[in-house]
Design a protein around this motif. Sequence first.
Motif, PDB file in Angstrom:
ATOM      1  N   SER A  36       5.124   5.800  -3.549  1.00  0.00           N
ATOM      2  CA  SER A  36       6.003   4.894  -4.282  1.00  0.00           C
ATOM      3  C   SER A  36       7.112   5.700  -4.934  1.00  0.00           C
ATOM      4  O   SER A  36       6.879   6.804  -5.437  1.00  0.00           O
ATOM      5  N   MET A  37       8.320   5.156  -4.952  1.00  0.00           N
ATOM      6  CA  MET A  37       9.451   5.821  -5.611  1.00  0.00           C
ATOM      7  C   MET A  37       9.288   5.751  -7.133  1.00  0.00           C
ATOM      8  O   MET A  37       9.990   6.404  -7.871  1.00  0.00           O
ATOM      9  N   ASN A  38       8.363   4.902  -7.586  1.00  0.00           N
ATOM     10  CA  ASN A  38       8.148   4.728  -9.032  1.00  0.00           C
ATOM     11  C   ASN A  38       6.854   5.380  -9.505  1.00  0.00           C
ATOM     12  O   ASN A  38       6.197   4.867 -10.419  1.00  0.00           O
ATOM     13  N   GLY A  39       6.457   6.447  -8.848  1.00  0.00           N
ATOM     14  CA  GLY A  39       5.256   7.182  -9.267  1.00  0.00           C
ATOM     15  C   GLY A  39       4.011   6.327  -9.194  1.00  0.00           C
ATOM     16  O   GLY A  39       3.595   5.899  -8.132  1.00  0.00           O
ATOM     17  N   ASP A  40       3.412   6.040 -10.388  1.00  0.00           N
ATOM     18  CA  ASP A  40       2.169   5.275 -10.432  1.00  0.00           C
ATOM     19  C   ASP A  40       2.404   3.764 -10.368  1.00  0.00           C
ATOM     20  O   ASP A  40       1.459   2.991 -10.476  1.00  0.00           O
ATOM     21  N   LYS A  43       1.173  -1.522 -12.043  1.00  0.00           N
ATOM     22  CA  LYS A  43       0.502  -0.217 -11.944  1.00  0.00           C
ATOM     23  C   LYS A  43      -0.403  -0.212 -10.702  1.00  0.00           C
ATOM     24  O   LYS A  43      -1.162  -1.150 -10.460  1.00  0.00           O
ATOM     25  N   LEU A  44      -0.300   0.870  -9.909  1.00  0.00           N
ATOM     26  CA  LEU A  44      -1.072   0.966  -8.665  1.00  0.00           C
ATOM     27  C   LEU A  44      -2.530   1.322  -8.958  1.00  0.00           C
ATOM     28  O   LEU A  44      -2.823   1.998  -9.940  1.00  0.00           O
ATOM     29  N   VAL A  45      -3.423   0.851  -8.092  1.00  0.00           N
ATOM     30  CA  VAL A  45      -4.857   1.153  -8.266  1.00  0.00           C
ATOM     31  C   VAL A  45      -5.428   1.626  -6.926  1.00  0.00           C
ATOM     32  O   VAL A  45      -4.843   1.397  -5.869  1.00  0.00           O
ATOM     33  N   SER A  72       0.833  -1.201   0.000  1.00  0.00           N
ATOM     34  CA  SER A  72       0.000   0.000   0.000  1.00  0.00           C
ATOM     35  C   SER A  72       0.872   1.258   0.000  1.00  0.00           C
ATOM     36  O   SER A  72       1.914   1.305   0.655  1.00  0.00           O
ATOM     37  N   PHE A  73       0.461   2.278  -0.760  1.00  0.00           N
ATOM     38  CA  PHE A  73       1.200   3.542  -0.814  1.00  0.00           C
ATOM     39  C   PHE A  73       0.261   4.696  -0.506  1.00  0.00           C
ATOM     40  O   PHE A  73      -0.919   4.637  -0.832  1.00  0.00           O
TER      41      PHE A  73
END
Length: 203
Positions: free
Chosen positions: A139-143, A151-153, A132-133
């Motif tokens: 996240s250091m990787n943006g999305d 890819k985060l949702v 979870s972010f």
Amino acid sequence: MIYVMLGGPATGKGTRSEILSEKFKIPHISTGEILRVAAEKNNAIKQKLSNGELITDDVINELLYIRLSKEDCKNGFVLDGYPRKLDQALALEAMMRKLNMIITEVIELVVSTEIAFQRILGRRECPSCGKSFGVDFPSMNGDYCDECKTKLVKRSDDTEETLKRRIDTYQKLSKPILNYYRKKGILRTIDSSNHPEKVLGVI
Ligand code: AMP
């Protein structure tokens, strides 16, 4: 070490549990996560999760007992999301007796409703590994997920309306649980508005 983390939605239970889990090298057991996995194969659970409703005790108790019986829990665990009502606190007590375990401490995390809303609206999760972010922990990787680059949702239950219902439910059901653990002398309440590392200092 057996820690039970209590607190309403977005009080940072997941993040703080993860920090304790790494510090003591014990598994972080989230009943929300166990149920999100179970929901992939069960539409009734899926529906309840989307509505922000509690899953029935017989279902969650069985899933939790199976998880706590696993070898990696022998040296302890951090339990996040359970108990959510007094009956579950009593069921947990029975599980502990059966497994010959004793709860070390129950930690209640508290934040204002305003902060809970800010955190929920900024929260995103990895659909692949479950990490979870949020505002405190981007996240250091943006999305994309730091761990597995998926890819985060947004979680389907992270909406304003569902959050209101979940906060109400928590406030109504948590009082008897808190009293129960207070009487046992194992409850600690912590202000969780600070950055997680600062809260860790307190723990
Ligand atoms: P959480 O990830 O802890 O916010 O939980 C997400 C959702 O999972 C909740 O809104 C409930 O629908 C369900 N859930 C998690 N833990 C429990 C529990 N102990 N008892 C019943 N339902 C639960």
